[in-house]
Design a protein around this motif. Structure first.
Motif, PDB file in Angstrom:
ATOM      1  N   ILE A   1      38.338  15.709 -15.312  1.00  0.00           N
ATOM      2  CA  ILE A   1      37.098  15.268 -15.959  1.00  0.00           C
ATOM      3  C   ILE A   1      37.348  14.909 -17.420  1.00  0.00           C
ATOM      4  CG2 ILE A   1      34.816  16.042 -16.725  1.00  0.00           C
ATOM      5  CD1 ILE A   1      34.648  17.682 -14.133  1.00  0.00           C
ATOM      6  N   LEU A   2      38.169  15.732 -18.113  1.00  0.00           N
ATOM      7  CA  LEU A   2      38.469  15.481 -19.522  1.00  0.00           C
ATOM      8  C   LEU A   2      39.283  14.210 -19.718  1.00  0.00           C
ATOM      9  CD1 LEU A   2      39.331  19.131 -20.679  1.00  0.00           C
ATOM     10  CD2 LEU A   2      37.217  17.846 -21.099  1.00  0.00           C
ATOM     11  N   LEU A   3      40.135  13.894 -18.747  1.00  0.00           N
ATOM     12  CA  LEU A   3      41.024  12.730 -18.859  1.00  0.00           C
ATOM     13  C   LEU A   3      40.497  11.503 -18.124  1.00  0.00           C
ATOM     14  CD1 LEU A   3      44.452  14.542 -18.266  1.00  0.00           C
ATOM     15  CD2 LEU A   3      43.548  13.701 -20.444  1.00  0.00           C
ATOM     16  N   LEU A   4      39.266  11.598 -17.617  1.00  0.00           N
ATOM     17  CA  LEU A   4      38.751  10.532 -16.755  1.00  0.00           C
ATOM     18  C   LEU A   4      38.718   9.169 -17.448  1.00  0.00           C
ATOM     19  CD1 LEU A   4      37.631   9.764 -14.019  1.00  0.00           C
ATOM     20  CD2 LEU A   4      35.347  10.431 -14.815  1.00  0.00           C
ATOM     21  N   GLN A   5      38.389   9.146 -18.733  1.00  0.00           N
ATOM     22  CA  GLN A   5      38.327   7.869 -19.437  1.00  0.00           C
ATOM     23  C   GLN A   5      39.708   7.276 -19.681  1.00  0.00           C
ATOM     24  OE1 GLN A   5      35.414   6.350 -19.875  1.00  0.00           O
ATOM     25  NE2 GLN A   5      34.559   8.158 -18.833  1.00  0.00           N
ATOM     26  N   THR A   6      40.740   8.108 -19.532  1.00  0.00           N
ATOM     27  CA  THR A   6      42.118   7.629 -19.709  1.00  0.00           C
ATOM     28  C   THR A   6      42.736   7.232 -18.372  1.00  0.00           C
ATOM     29  OG1 THR A   6      42.400   9.102 -21.607  1.00  0.00           O
ATOM     30  CG2 THR A   6      44.407   8.226 -20.588  1.00  0.00           C
ATOM     31  N   THR A   7      42.589   8.132 -17.378  1.00  0.00           N
ATOM     32  CA  THR A   7      43.130   7.872 -16.048  1.00  0.00           C
ATOM     33  C   THR A   7      42.337   8.672 -15.011  1.00  0.00           C
ATOM     34  OG1 THR A   7      45.051   8.136 -14.581  1.00  0.00           O
ATOM     35  CG2 THR A   7      44.871   9.667 -16.432  1.00  0.00           C
ATOM     36  N   PRO A   8      42.042   8.075 -13.860  1.00  0.00           N
ATOM     37  CA  PRO A   8      41.285   8.794 -12.827  1.00  0.00           C
ATOM     38  C   PRO A   8      42.164   9.631 -11.896  1.00  0.00           C
ATOM     39  CG  PRO A   8      41.601   6.541 -12.135  1.00  0.00           C
ATOM     40  CD  PRO A   8      42.219   6.653 -13.516  1.00  0.00           C
ATOM     41  N   ILE A   9      43.469   9.538 -12.059  1.00  0.00           N
ATOM     42  CA  ILE A   9      44.391  10.163 -11.110  1.00  0.00           C
ATOM     43  C   ILE A   9      44.234  11.681 -11.020  1.00  0.00           C
ATOM     44  CG2 ILE A   9      46.829  10.580 -10.556  1.00  0.00           C
ATOM     45  CD1 ILE A   9      47.437   7.778 -11.549  1.00  0.00           C
ATOM     46  N   PRO A  10      44.213  12.434 -12.157  1.00  0.00           N
ATOM     47  CA  PRO A  10      44.074  13.898 -12.044  1.00  0.00           C
ATOM     48  C   PRO A  10      42.788  14.315 -11.328  1.00  0.00           C
ATOM     49  CG  PRO A  10      44.835  13.309 -14.225  1.00  0.00           C
ATOM     50  CD  PRO A  10      44.438  12.030 -13.555  1.00  0.00           C
ATOM     51  N   LEU A  11      41.677  13.650 -11.634  1.00  0.00           N
ATOM     52  CA  LEU A  11      40.416  14.006 -10.979  1.00  0.00           C
ATOM     53  C   LEU A  11      40.464  13.640  -9.494  1.00  0.00           C
ATOM     54  CD1 LEU A  11      37.639  15.194 -11.140  1.00  0.00           C
ATOM     55  CD2 LEU A  11      36.745  12.963 -11.862  1.00  0.00           C
ATOM     56  N   ALA A  12      41.104  12.541  -9.171  1.00  0.00           N
ATOM     57  CA  ALA A  12      41.241  12.147  -7.763  1.00  0.00           C
ATOM     58  C   ALA A  12      42.038  13.199  -6.989  1.00  0.00           C
ATOM     59  CB  ALA A  12      41.932  10.786  -7.665  1.00  0.00           C
ATOM     60  N   ILE A  13      43.065  13.743  -7.624  1.00  0.00           N
ATOM     61  CA  ILE A  13      43.848  14.813  -6.994  1.00  0.00           C
ATOM     62  C   ILE A  13      42.983  16.052  -6.804  1.00  0.00           C
ATOM     63  CG2 ILE A  13      45.802  16.387  -7.308  1.00  0.00           C
ATOM     64  CD1 ILE A  13      47.231  14.120  -8.799  1.00  0.00           C
ATOM     65  N   GLY A  14      42.196  16.370  -7.851  1.00  0.00           N
ATOM     66  CA  GLY A  14      41.308  17.533  -7.760  1.00  0.00           C
ATOM     67  C   GLY A  14      40.271  17.372  -6.660  1.00  0.00           C
ATOM     68  N   VAL A  15      39.710  16.187  -6.522  1.00  0.00           N
ATOM     69  CA  VAL A  15      38.737  15.923  -5.460  1.00  0.00           C
ATOM     70  C   VAL A  15      39.397  16.060  -4.095  1.00  0.00           C
ATOM     71  CG1 VAL A  15      37.317  14.126  -4.397  1.00  0.00           C
ATOM     72  CG2 VAL A  15      37.227  14.489  -6.866  1.00  0.00           C
ATOM     73  N   ALA A  16      40.631  15.583  -3.971  1.00  0.00           N
ATOM     74  CA  ALA A  16      41.348  15.697  -2.697  1.00  0.00           C
ATOM     75  C   ALA A  16      41.592  17.162  -2.342  1.00  0.00           C
ATOM     76  CB  ALA A  16      42.675  14.949  -2.783  1.00  0.00           C
ATOM     77  N   LEU A  17      41.950  17.957  -3.343  1.00  0.00           N
ATOM     78  CA  LEU A  17      42.161  19.390  -3.099  1.00  0.00           C
ATOM     79  C   LEU A  17      40.858  20.066  -2.690  1.00  0.00           C
ATOM     80  CD1 LEU A  17      44.539  20.327  -6.080  1.00  0.00           C
ATOM     81  CD2 LEU A  17      45.149  20.037  -3.676  1.00  0.00           C
ATOM     82  N   PHE A  18      39.782  19.698  -3.356  1.00  0.00           N
ATOM     83  CA  PHE A  18      38.483  20.292  -3.012  1.00  0.00           C
ATOM     84  C   PHE A  18      38.040  19.846  -1.622  1.00  0.00           C
ATOM     85  CE2 PHE A  18      34.171  21.652  -3.133  1.00  0.00           C
ATOM     86  CZ  PHE A  18      34.147  22.695  -4.038  1.00  0.00           C
ATOM     87  N   ALA A  19      38.409  18.634  -1.236  1.00  0.00           N
ATOM     88  CA  ALA A  19      38.072  18.142   0.106  1.00  0.00           C
ATOM     89  C   ALA A  19      38.712  19.026   1.169  1.00  0.00           C
ATOM     90  CB  ALA A  19      38.531  16.696   0.260  1.00  0.00           C
TER      91      ALA A  19
END
Length: 221
Positions: free
Chosen positions: A129-147
């Motif tokens: 979430i903190l890095l979302l404006q820079t790159t969506p990759i970390p949040l995408a990984i987090g969403v995949a883990l939560f999935a």
């Protein structure tokens, strides 16, 4: 999210209320939870599963790794309708293990991955979430883990419902409970199952929340 939280609180309260109520209703045959568990295991041809007493309230569970049915003290020593219902339900999981019930096998296979991912998931989501404006990759990984967590919650549902179905069929067929006690046991296990339903819905709602943040951030970037 607020609705899910409120529903979860209500179901948890209702479950404890029901089990406290049915814990006061003595079983007509006088058997303890431990005796019922041992009898159910034996009559299903299961001789390598131990029945143990563990601390806590509503901490009852079946451990497929060491093949133990773990019953809270109130259930293990109790001679009530609640004790009978819980003990039989946990033995229902042991029966699932014996017959290689597919949803239980799937859930068990997911545990090591979830144990590892749960250590880092919240940090990955926060960082994403903190890095979302820079790159969506970390949040995408987090969403995949939560999935994965959400999938696990939904895989758990047939496992729990089936264990209760096996438990209720066995205690009725074998005369462990009379007709009145059977109704109480069925009600108690229904409320227990509802906690898993609410947990699964809560996990799905949270997943959708994080996914909306991810998609919103990608559109604005």
């Amino acid at each position: 999210m607020i609705i899910i939280f409120g529903l979860s609180a209500f179901v948890s309260w209702r479950l404890r209320s029901k089990f406290n109520e049915y814990a006061q209703i003595g079983l007509s045959n006088g058997l303890s939870g431990a005796e019922i568990a041992q009898q159910m295991l034996r009559e299903n041809g299961i001789h390598d599963v131990r029945v143990l007493s563990v601390e806590g309230m509503l901490t009852d569970h079946y451990n497929p790794q060491d093949k133990t049915v773990n019953l809270s003290a109130d259930v293990y020593y109790g001679r009530s309708v609640a004790s009978a219902a819980v003990a039989a339900h946990e033995c229902g999981h042991a029966v699932q293990h014996q017959v290689a019930y597919a949803p239980l096998k799937l859930r068990s296979s997911m545990v090591p991955v979830l144990t590892l991912s749960s250590r880092y998931m919240q940090w990955v989501l926060l960082g994403g979430i903190l890095l979302l404006q820079t790159t969506p990759i970390p949040l995408a990984i987090g969403v995949a883990l939560f999935a994965l967590t959400t999938i696990f919650s939904f895989v758990t549902l047939p496992v729990e419902f089936d264990a209760s179905k096996r438990a209720l069929a066995w205690i009725q067929t074998n005369g462990v409970v009379n007709q009145r006690e059977y109704g109480y046991a069925k009600d108690a296990l229904w409320w227990a199952a509802m906690t898993y339903v609410v947990a699964a819905l809560g996990s799905l709602a949270t997943l959708m929340y994080y996914a909306s943040i991810l998609l919103g951030g990608r559109r604005s970037s």
